[in-house]
Scaffold this motif. Sequence first.
Motif, PDB file in Angstrom:
ATOM      1  N   GLN A  35       0.814  -1.219   0.000  1.00  0.00           N
ATOM      2  CA  GLN A  35       0.000   0.000   0.000  1.00  0.00           C
ATOM      3  C   GLN A  35       0.847   1.267   0.000  1.00  0.00           C
ATOM      4  O   GLN A  35       0.324   2.387   0.017  1.00  0.00           O
ATOM      5  CB  GLN A  35      -0.917   0.019   1.239  1.00  0.00           C
ATOM      6  N   GLY A  36       2.179   1.120   0.036  1.00  0.00           N
ATOM      7  CA  GLY A  36       3.065   2.278   0.004  1.00  0.00           C
ATOM      8  C   GLY A  36       3.462   2.794   1.374  1.00  0.00           C
ATOM      9  O   GLY A  36       4.177   3.798   1.473  1.00  0.00           O
ATOM     10  N   GLU A  37       3.035   2.139   2.454  1.00  0.00           N
ATOM     11  CA  GLU A  37       3.396   2.575   3.794  1.00  0.00           C
ATOM     12  C   GLU A  37       4.775   2.033   4.165  1.00  0.00           C
ATOM     13  O   GLU A  37       5.109   0.890   3.876  1.00  0.00           O
ATOM     14  CB  GLU A  37       2.354   2.059   4.801  1.00  0.00           C
ATOM     15  N   THR A  38       5.586   2.886   4.798  1.00  0.00           N
ATOM     16  CA  THR A  38       6.923   2.483   5.216  1.00  0.00           C
ATOM     17  C   THR A  38       6.953   2.286   6.727  1.00  0.00           C
ATOM     18  O   THR A  38       6.613   3.202   7.489  1.00  0.00           O
ATOM     19  CB  THR A  38       7.974   3.530   4.825  1.00  0.00           C
ATOM     20  N   LEU A  50      18.815 -16.310   6.732  1.00  0.00           N
ATOM     21  CA  LEU A  50      17.511 -15.965   7.297  1.00  0.00           C
ATOM     22  C   LEU A  50      17.685 -14.950   8.425  1.00  0.00           C
ATOM     23  O   LEU A  50      18.595 -15.068   9.247  1.00  0.00           O
ATOM     24  CB  LEU A  50      16.813 -17.213   7.836  1.00  0.00           C
ATOM     25  N   VAL A  51      16.803 -13.930   8.457  1.00  0.00           N
ATOM     26  CA  VAL A  51      16.809 -12.956   9.546  1.00  0.00           C
ATOM     27  C   VAL A  51      15.396 -12.834  10.110  1.00  0.00           C
ATOM     28  O   VAL A  51      14.400 -13.036   9.393  1.00  0.00           O
ATOM     29  CB  VAL A  51      17.292 -11.564   9.080  1.00  0.00           C
ATOM     30  N   SER A  52      15.300 -12.542  11.404  1.00  0.00           N
ATOM     31  CA  SER A  52      14.018 -12.195  12.020  1.00  0.00           C
ATOM     32  C   SER A  52      14.061 -10.726  12.377  1.00  0.00           C
ATOM     33  O   SER A  52      15.062 -10.218  12.894  1.00  0.00           O
ATOM     34  CB  SER A  52      13.754 -13.048  13.258  1.00  0.00           C
ATOM     35  N   ILE A  53      12.976 -10.026  12.084  1.00  0.00           N
ATOM     36  CA  ILE A  53      12.898  -8.574  12.242  1.00  0.00           C
ATOM     37  C   ILE A  53      11.725  -8.249  13.157  1.00  0.00           C
ATOM     38  O   ILE A  53      10.602  -8.732  12.947  1.00  0.00           O
ATOM     39  CB  ILE A  53      12.680  -7.894  10.873  1.00  0.00           C
ATOM     40  N   GLN A  54      11.983  -7.447  14.211  1.00  0.00           N
ATOM     41  CA  GLN A  54      10.870  -6.956  15.012  1.00  0.00           C
ATOM     42  C   GLN A  54      10.451  -5.598  14.455  1.00  0.00           C
ATOM     43  O   GLN A  54      11.269  -4.705  14.255  1.00  0.00           O
ATOM     44  CB  GLN A  54      11.249  -6.856  16.491  1.00  0.00           C
ATOM     45  N   VAL A  55       9.143  -5.460  14.191  1.00  0.00           N
ATOM     46  CA  VAL A  55       8.617  -4.264  13.536  1.00  0.00           C
ATOM     47  C   VAL A  55       8.027  -3.341  14.600  1.00  0.00           C
ATOM     48  O   VAL A  55       7.135  -3.734  15.353  1.00  0.00           O
ATOM     49  CB  VAL A  55       7.547  -4.644  12.495  1.00  0.00           C
ATOM     50  N   PHE A  56       8.517  -2.121  14.680  1.00  0.00           N
ATOM     51  CA  PHE A  56       8.110  -1.207  15.736  1.00  0.00           C
ATOM     52  C   PHE A  56       6.634  -0.838  15.643  1.00  0.00           C
ATOM     53  O   PHE A  56       5.942  -0.741  16.661  1.00  0.00           O
ATOM     54  CB  PHE A  56       8.954   0.075  15.695  1.00  0.00           C
ATOM     55  N   GLU A  57       6.137  -0.597  14.446  1.00  0.00           N
ATOM     56  CA  GLU A  57       4.754  -0.141  14.289  1.00  0.00           C
ATOM     57  C   GLU A  57       3.755  -1.277  14.193  1.00  0.00           C
ATOM     58  O   GLU A  57       2.573  -1.060  13.953  1.00  0.00           O
ATOM     59  CB  GLU A  57       4.630   0.748  13.042  1.00  0.00           C
ATOM     60  N   GLY A  58       4.186  -2.528  14.357  1.00  0.00           N
ATOM     61  CA  GLY A  58       3.285  -3.667  14.198  1.00  0.00           C
ATOM     62  C   GLY A  58       3.306  -4.170  12.767  1.00  0.00           C
ATOM     63  O   GLY A  58       3.687  -3.457  11.834  1.00  0.00           O
ATOM     64  N   THR A  59       2.867  -5.417  12.592  1.00  0.00           N
ATOM     65  CA  THR A  59       2.986  -6.058  11.275  1.00  0.00           C
ATOM     66  C   THR A  59       1.715  -5.960  10.440  1.00  0.00           C
ATOM     67  O   THR A  59       1.607  -6.598   9.397  1.00  0.00           O
ATOM     68  CB  THR A  59       3.355  -7.542  11.460  1.00  0.00           C
ATOM     69  N   GLY A  60       0.740  -5.165  10.885  1.00  0.00           N
ATOM     70  CA  GLY A  60      -0.484  -4.992  10.097  1.00  0.00           C
ATOM     71  C   GLY A  60      -0.182  -4.385   8.740  1.00  0.00           C
ATOM     72  O   GLY A  60       0.548  -3.392   8.640  1.00  0.00           O
ATOM     73  N   GLY A  61      -0.734  -4.955   7.685  1.00  0.00           N
ATOM     74  CA  GLY A  61      -0.516  -4.456   6.320  1.00  0.00           C
ATOM     75  C   GLY A  61       0.671  -5.062   5.618  1.00  0.00           C
ATOM     76  O   GLY A  61       0.868  -4.848   4.422  1.00  0.00           O
ATOM     77  N   ILE A  62       1.483  -5.829   6.353  1.00  0.00           N
ATOM     78  CA  ILE A  62       2.653  -6.464   5.725  1.00  0.00           C
ATOM     79  C   ILE A  62       2.252  -7.830   5.179  1.00  0.00           C
ATOM     80  O   ILE A  62       1.580  -8.605   5.857  1.00  0.00           O
ATOM     81  CB  ILE A  62       3.798  -6.626   6.752  1.00  0.00           C
ATOM     82  N   ASP A  63       2.622  -8.102   3.935  1.00  0.00           N
ATOM     83  CA  ASP A  63       2.433  -9.442   3.383  1.00  0.00           C
ATOM     84  C   ASP A  63       3.729  -9.847   2.666  1.00  0.00           C
ATOM     85  O   ASP A  63       4.729  -9.139   2.728  1.00  0.00           O
ATOM     86  CB  ASP A  63       1.213  -9.505   2.454  1.00  0.00           C
ATOM     87  N   ARG A  64       3.702 -10.960   1.974  1.00  0.00           N
ATOM     88  CA  ARG A  64       4.923 -11.478   1.363  1.00  0.00           C
ATOM     89  C   ARG A  64       5.395 -10.664   0.166  1.00  0.00           C
ATOM     90  O   ARG A  64       6.491 -10.888  -0.350  1.00  0.00           O
ATOM     91  CB  ARG A  64       4.714 -12.934   0.952  1.00  0.00           C
TER      92      ARG A  64
END
Length: 468
Positions: A35-38, A50-64
């Motif tokens: 959707q263009g959100e960063t 392989l890396v694991s990333i913690q997302v500060f703003e939450g993972t809503g809206g993220i897909d593959r």
Amino acid sequence: MKEYQTITEISGPLVFAEVDEPVGYDEIVEIETPQGETLRGQVLESSEGLVSIQVFEGTGGIDRNASVRFLGETMKMPVTEDLLGRVLDGSGRPIDGGPEIVPEERQDIVGAAINPYSREYPEEFIQTGVSAIDGMNTLVRGQKLPIFSGSGLPHNDLALQIARQATVPEEDEGGEGSEFAVIFGAMGITQEEANEFMADFERTGALERSVVFMNLADDPAVERTVTPRLALTTAEYLAFEKDYHVLVILTDITNYCEALREIGAAREEVPGRRGYPGYMYTDLAQLYERAGRLKDRDGSVTQIPILTMPGDDDTHPIPDLTGYITEGQIVMDRDLHSQGIEPPVNVLPSLSRLMDDGIGEGLTRADHADVSDQMYAGYAEGEDLRDLVNIVGREALSERDNKFLDFADRFEDEFVQQGYDTNRSIEETLEIGWDLLSDLPKEELNRIDEDFIAEHYREDEAEAVQAD
């Protein structure tokens, strides 16, 4: 800058992605959604491919289909003296409507460990204006002294009182030439609490010498792991580069630990006590040990972390581990709160391990330690006698025992009780202490030097009480 579209899994606050080059631990990541959100994140674990990333703003809206960019640097806090008076969110971005921060420099939020050889021993008094702390559990510059509270207790009111009243007394020679600042880091608080904090800061003018970091309850839990590090990085800059005496108030450490547990569960780590990560002790120590003083610097970082004990249980992992790392604790009591005592600080289980080094000759008054010891002894004896009264009744007690019962009542009603708007100097606190001790027979004051008794004991008041 490396960019990938190789997300393989999204689990809670974590995103897993495949990579073909080494990625550094704690490296900052930008994730661009379809959707263009960063969104911003941080590398939590890095292994080959392989890396694991913690997302500060939450993972809503993220897909593959989202893009992952690795920026090649760790998270840094933009620091400047102009941060004083500003309100930032839990990620360090301004939310007060003011201008963007123009930093003098950018510092790594992990901070640099203080070489023990370079540490100056904490021994200079900070006056909070709260008698139960200044008189009985004195706060010292460079100390870490947590507040142990419980759900529904007014720890926020006490935190605000300390934030607006705390000063370095003029007679403390080490305080000359240095200004005082407060860093307030809130983690997981409600919007109502945030409004109360800001209204008090603005009403009292305390905001002018403060930097406020606000992570709200509906903000991502992952952000809570960053907020205290941003606050402490700002504190270290003001203390060690601008020579401020900085008081850091962090509330609520329990919310921070819950965020650690949530992240640990998402990573499918083997849990420790009560489901918390086994590394929680190390993690908390990384925060608390950033308090201190340096031999070649005038400034200092003093910490007051606040935690709510789940179920008022002081054996819970959070207060238990905090007690191991810090130099004492201020304990808030539910019974005193129900009696209307403000602030409801129970001095008997409270402790400041550095108190003896921060009071006495050359600072305020040399009788401070003796008065404190004697009031502890008198209040403890009065508390024991309260239990006895419940069994045999007050009439069965001796005249001496009744004096100690009266002392315990007056201690709570006049010494501990002061409200949240009263700012007492250490001199006023000790005057109240001598007034209370003068109600006890002189021969019972066996913890005070005879010279101090001769100077301060109020004979006429004691005789009037005996006559009654």
